[in-house]
Scaffold this motif. Structure first.
Motif, PDB file in Angstrom:
ATOM      1  N   LYS A  93       0.856  -1.184   0.000  1.00 53.93           N
ATOM      2  CA  LYS A  93       0.000   0.000   0.000  1.00 53.93           C
ATOM      3  C   LYS A  93       0.894   1.236   0.000  1.00 53.93           C
ATOM      4  CE  LYS A  93      -2.135  -1.200   3.769  1.00 53.93           C
ATOM      5  NZ  LYS A  93      -3.070  -1.185   4.933  1.00 53.93           N
ATOM      6  N   VAL A  94       0.669   2.127  -0.958  1.00 53.04           N
ATOM      7  CA  VAL A  94       1.422   3.376  -1.058  1.00 53.04           C
ATOM      8  C   VAL A  94       0.478   4.526  -0.716  1.00 53.04           C
ATOM      9  CG1 VAL A  94       2.788   4.865  -2.555  1.00 53.04           C
ATOM     10  CG2 VAL A  94       2.899   2.393  -2.852  1.00 53.04           C
ATOM     11  N   TYR A  95       0.882   5.426   0.186  1.00 50.74           N
ATOM     12  CA  TYR A  95      -0.003   6.508   0.592  1.00 50.74           C
ATOM     13  C   TYR A  95       0.817   7.785   0.861  1.00 50.74           C
ATOM     14  CZ  TYR A  95       1.609   4.954   5.213  1.00 50.74           C
ATOM     15  OH  TYR A  95       2.381   4.588   6.287  1.00 50.74           O
ATOM     16  N   PRO A  96       0.190   8.962   0.656  1.00 50.46           N
ATOM     17  CA  PRO A  96       0.901  10.232   0.898  1.00 50.46           C
ATOM     18  C   PRO A  96       1.260  10.393   2.371  1.00 50.46           C
ATOM     19  CG  PRO A  96      -1.106  10.570  -0.373  1.00 50.46           C
ATOM     20  CD  PRO A  96      -1.178   9.172   0.158  1.00 50.46           C
ATOM     21  N   ASP A  97       2.423  11.006   2.608  1.00 50.16           N
ATOM     22  CA  ASP A  97       2.850  11.214   3.991  1.00 50.16           C
ATOM     23  C   ASP A  97       3.916  12.308   4.039  1.00 50.16           C
ATOM     24  OD1 ASP A  97       2.937  10.379   6.857  1.00 50.16           O
ATOM     25  OD2 ASP A  97       5.018   9.921   6.311  1.00 50.16           O
ATOM     26  N   LYS A  98       3.647  13.433   4.741  1.00 53.49           N
ATOM     27  CA  LYS A  98       4.603  14.512   4.990  1.00 53.49           C
ATOM     28  C   LYS A  98       5.238  15.027   3.696  1.00 53.49           C
ATOM     29  CE  LYS A  98       5.721  12.753   9.596  1.00 53.49           C
ATOM     30  NZ  LYS A  98       6.799  12.207  10.479  1.00 53.49           N
ATOM     31  N   GLY A  99       4.403  15.337   2.721  1.00 54.58           N
ATOM     32  CA  GLY A  99       4.900  15.888   1.468  1.00 54.58           C
ATOM     33  C   GLY A  99       5.498  14.861   0.532  1.00 54.58           C
ATOM     34  N   GLY A 100       5.514  13.592   0.929  1.00 50.80           N
ATOM     35  CA  GLY A 100       6.029  12.515   0.086  1.00 50.80           C
ATOM     36  C   GLY A 100       5.109  11.309   0.157  1.00 50.80           C
TER      37      GLY A 100
END
Length: 352
Positions: free
Chosen positions: A143-150
């Protein structure tokens, strides 16, 4: 054969069934699954029903004694069809029955889903249906998810791929006295030992003797007759055998109805070979207790299925493959004394 564009998922109960020969247990849920939104039911509908869109074989439930009432799945399905309030109770009994038949050590444990569907179509007829499904194989998903601008990557183990149903069966609320109409999926048969437990031991099924089955069986019997039996009585080259197979496929593609005498005369021709084929067919009918009529409507879907396994390729050592699709008289076989090798001579008008 099976469509579900107007179907809905009414009730679903989930249990876990282990392998008793491995000293695993079964675990029953106390009540049906509560579905809180529309996303999960839609995903489940795709997971459970989409694999049946391409099924053509229709079965019915039986019992070896001849007494249909002794078939456990027939009994529990009837209980749920007659009184939906007893659906969950019936699902528990189905799970216990599966556990009793899960005895081979190679059979994997897994989740069992028992589902009540509304308006599933089979052969154009919308009917209520009970589905029984088992998930045995689990996968790991990233699972790929947005986090802290990345972005961050996580994973989930032991998850179910909704595009890969392991085992499933749909029992339609019609023809109860004949064992209902039943379609089945089994994608996890890895060996002869485990192949029988889902269809034969758990469900106890017999395929319906309809036009699909008659067409499929006749083409299969004829293919085996040509490839395996003819050598016992006649000297035939592989090119001659391919020609016989091509002629039979041409007959089934062009005709609307099968007629045994017409087929024998047009395709086989030789009286001795015709008699041998009829005897070969009779032996199959007796061995598998599956009579095939001398006249039946040809199923296009069965012809397409068999066309995929009918071979028209003449393989010559590892050097050449000759595809024979038409007139056998345009290919001749001979022997070259100088090279001590067989050869084929092929006639044609132009290259493509």
């Amino acid at each position: 054969m099976v469509t579900f564009f107007e179907s809905s998922l009414d009730t679903i109960s989930v249990h876990h069934v282990g392998n008793q020969s491995q000293e695993e247990i079964y675990a029953l849920s106390t009540q049906p699954l509560e579905l809180k939104d529309d996303i999960i039911p839609n995903l489940l509908m795709q997971y459970f029903l989409k694999p049946f869109e391409k099924t053509n074989e229709v079965y019915h439930l039986i019992h070896s004694s001849g007494n249909l009432a002794l078939n456990e799945i027939h009994h529990f399905a009837t209980q749920a069809f007659d009184d939906k309030e007893k659906f969950h109770e019936a699902s528990e009994q189905i799970a216990k029955h599966l556990y009793k038949t899960t005895t081979h050590p190679n059979i994997k444990g897994g989740e069992l889903y028992v589902v009540y569907f509304n308006q599933v179509q089979i052969e154009g007829n919308p009917l209520d249906a009970i589905g029984i499904f088992k998930s045995e194989n689990k996968e790991t998903y990233l699972k790929v998810y947005p986090d802290k601008g990345g972005f961050q990557v996580d994973y989930e183990q032991d998850a179910i791929n909704i595009n890969k149903l392991d085992k499933g069966v749909l029992i339609f609320n019609i023809e109860k006295e004949n064992g209902y109409k039943v379609v089945v999926v089994d994608k996890t048969n890895s060996g002869q030992e485990t192949a029988v437990y889902w269809k034969d031991n758990f469900l106890q099924l017999r395929i319906r003797n309809d036009s699909f089955n008659q067409t499929n069986n006749t083409l299969g019997i004829y293919k085996n007759f040509v490839t395996e039996k003819l050598d016992d009585q006649f000297e035939m080259s592989k090119a001659d055998k391919i020609d016989l197979l091509n002629r039979s496929m041409k007959y089934f593609k062009e005709k609307d109805e099968f007629n045994m005498d017409e087929f024998s005369n047009e395709v086989i021709g030789n009286p001795e070979a015709i008699e041998s084929f009829k005897n070969f067919k009779n032996q199959y009918e007796q061995e598998f207790d599956s009579p095939i009529a001398d006249n039946f409507v040809i199923s296009d879907n069965a012809v397409k299925k068999q066309a995929r396994v009918y071979k028209s390729v003449l393989k010559l050592d590892k050097n050449f493959h000759i595809y024979i699709h038409g007139d056998k008289e345009l290919i001749e076989k001979g022997f070259d004394d100088g090279r001590s090798m067989n050869y084929y001579k092929v006639y044609f008008k132009e290259e493509a």
